[in-house]
Design a protein around this motif. Structure first.
Motif, PDB file in Angstrom:
ATOM      1  N   GLU A 144       3.993   4.340  15.644  1.00 48.28           N
ATOM      2  CA  GLU A 144       4.072   5.799  15.786  1.00 48.28           C
ATOM      3  C   GLU A 144       5.573   5.987  16.088  1.00 48.28           C
ATOM      4  OE1 GLU A 144       3.854   9.145  17.417  1.00 48.28           O
ATOM      5  OE2 GLU A 144       2.204   8.751  17.475  1.00 48.28           O
ATOM      6  N   ARG A 172       4.752  -7.653   8.980  1.00 49.55           N
ATOM      7  CA  ARG A 172       4.724  -6.167   8.802  1.00 49.55           C
ATOM      8  C   ARG A 172       3.893  -5.778  10.408  1.00 49.55           C
ATOM      9  NH1 ARG A 172       1.218  -3.282   4.238  1.00 49.55           N
ATOM     10  NH2 ARG A 172       2.920  -3.299   3.048  1.00 49.55           N
ATOM     11  N   CYS A 205      -3.292   4.160  12.676  1.00 48.92           N
ATOM     12  CA  CYS A 205      -3.147   3.183  12.924  1.00 48.92           C
ATOM     13  C   CYS A 205      -4.080   2.690  13.888  1.00 48.92           C
ATOM     14  CB  CYS A 205      -2.257   3.217  13.932  1.00 48.92           C
ATOM     15  SG  CYS A 205      -0.807   1.920  14.087  1.00 48.92           S
ATOM     16  N   THR A 236       3.209   4.308   5.255  1.00 55.60           N
ATOM     17  CA  THR A 236       2.770   5.311   6.014  1.00 55.60           C
ATOM     18  C   THR A 236       1.016   5.020   6.424  1.00 55.60           C
ATOM     19  OG1 THR A 236       1.724   7.277   4.833  1.00 55.60           O
ATOM     20  CG2 THR A 236       4.580   7.435   6.144  1.00 55.60           C
ATOM     21  N   ALA A 237       0.092   5.216   7.163  1.00 52.45           N
ATOM     22  CA  ALA A 237      -0.569   5.434   7.268  1.00 52.45           C
ATOM     23  C   ALA A 237      -1.222   6.420   8.547  1.00 52.45           C
ATOM     24  CB  ALA A 237      -1.111   3.968   7.669  1.00 52.45           C
ATOM     25  N   GLU A 280      10.850   0.911   6.386  1.00 47.52           N
ATOM     26  CA  GLU A 280       9.624   1.318   6.078  1.00 47.52           C
ATOM     27  C   GLU A 280       9.750   1.331   4.602  1.00 47.52           C
ATOM     28  OE1 GLU A 280       8.828   5.874   6.267  1.00 47.52           O
ATOM     29  OE2 GLU A 280       9.871   5.680   7.655  1.00 47.52           O
ATOM     30  N   ALA A 338       0.966   6.768  11.924  1.00 48.27           N
ATOM     31  CA  ALA A 338       2.400   5.671  11.536  1.00 48.27           C
ATOM     32  C   ALA A 338       3.412   5.136  10.997  1.00 48.27           C
ATOM     33  CB  ALA A 338       0.805   4.165  11.969  1.00 48.27           C
ATOM     34  N   HIS A 377       0.433  -7.135  15.564  1.00 47.55           N
ATOM     35  CA  HIS A 377      -0.982  -6.515  15.996  1.00 47.55           C
ATOM     36  C   HIS A 377       0.296  -5.047  17.349  1.00 47.55           C
ATOM     37  CE1 HIS A 377      -3.387  -6.815  13.214  1.00 47.55           C
ATOM     38  NE2 HIS A 377      -2.886  -8.255  13.125  1.00 47.55           N
ATOM     39  N   ILE A 408       4.899   2.705   8.739  1.00 51.40           N
ATOM     40  CA  ILE A 408       4.861   0.756   7.843  1.00 51.40           C
ATOM     41  C   ILE A 408       6.109   0.495   8.232  1.00 51.40           C
ATOM     42  CG2 ILE A 408       3.445  -0.490   6.400  1.00 51.40           C
ATOM     43  CD1 ILE A 408       1.261   0.976   6.149  1.00 51.40           C
ATOM     44  N   GLU A 456       8.178  -3.500   7.548  1.00 55.03           N
ATOM     45  CA  GLU A 456       7.798  -4.895   7.354  1.00 55.03           C
ATOM     46  C   GLU A 456       9.767  -5.714   7.323  1.00 55.03           C
ATOM     47  OE1 GLU A 456       4.968  -5.324   3.645  1.00 55.03           O
ATOM     48  OE2 GLU A 456       7.176  -6.613   3.044  1.00 55.03           O
ATOM     49  N   GLU A 475       2.957  -1.492  11.814  1.00 58.06           N
ATOM     50  CA  GLU A 475       2.234  -0.368  12.434  1.00 58.06           C
ATOM     51  C   GLU A 475       3.136   0.456  13.421  1.00 58.06           C
ATOM     52  OE1 GLU A 475      -1.435   0.609  12.058  1.00 58.06           O
ATOM     53  OE2 GLU A 475      -1.623   0.210   9.672  1.00 58.06           O
TER      54      GLU A 475
END
Length: 165
Positions: A124, A120, A148, A144-145, A141, A157, A88, A159, A161, A122
């Motif tokens: 910018e 994982r 965020c 996307t979100a 990658e 954002a 996070h 995403i 992983e 997120e």
């Protein structure tokens, strides 16, 4: 020299100040100081940080030299994705960036979740230093979100992983 350790209640005000300074240095140019103030008030208040500190299946670390905190990191097992830990937060004060502090905190967080198969996060899309850091640490990658952090953030954002060994 900074050492990575688990955060405690007594660190929360310093972590709040660290996050406010880091967010302004990083995001003011993208979103403006007012938006950054709004997000940091909501996401980085002492109460919000305390909830993270108390969460089960989570790890909250700081980089500490005995008199100052240079960075913080927070990761927790996902509530919705099996065997996935979500990173996070991983922030280092600008004056201490590129000195290995983020790497050391990340290495600690990576080892705290033995049942996780992937991590994982997120990030910018315009934050090129953060993207470079995560890619150098094996992230790719996966999506996307539009928002965020929470549904009202208005912060896009990528995403990312990575598989954990």
């Amino acid at each position: 020299m900074f050492f990575v350790r688990t955060a405690s209640e007594r660190d929360l005000e310093k972590v709040r100040a660290l996050l406010a300074a880091t967010w302004h240095a990083t995001y003011d140019t993208y979103y403006g100081a007012d938006k950054v103030n709004e997000l940091t008030a909501r996401w980085h208040s002492v109460d919000a940080l305390r909830k993270r500190l108390q969460r089960k299946n989570a790890e909250f670390v700081v980089a500490d030299n005995g008199s100052e905190l240079a960075g913080m990191g927070y990761a927790a097992m996902s509530d919705t994705l099996a065997k996935t830990v979500v990173l996070h937060q991983l922030y280092v004060l600008p004056k201490y960036q590129r000195q290995g502090i983020g790497r050391d905190m990340f290495a600690e967080l990576e080892t705290c979740f033995p049942d996780a198969e992937r991590m994982r996060l997120e990030v910018e899309p315009q934050n090129l230093p953060a993207l470079a850091f995560y890619r150098a640490h094996g992230f790719a990658e996966v999506g996307t979100a539009a928002n965020c952090g929470d549904e009202q953030s208005g912060v896009p954002a990528l995403i990312l992983e990575k598989r954990l060994s």
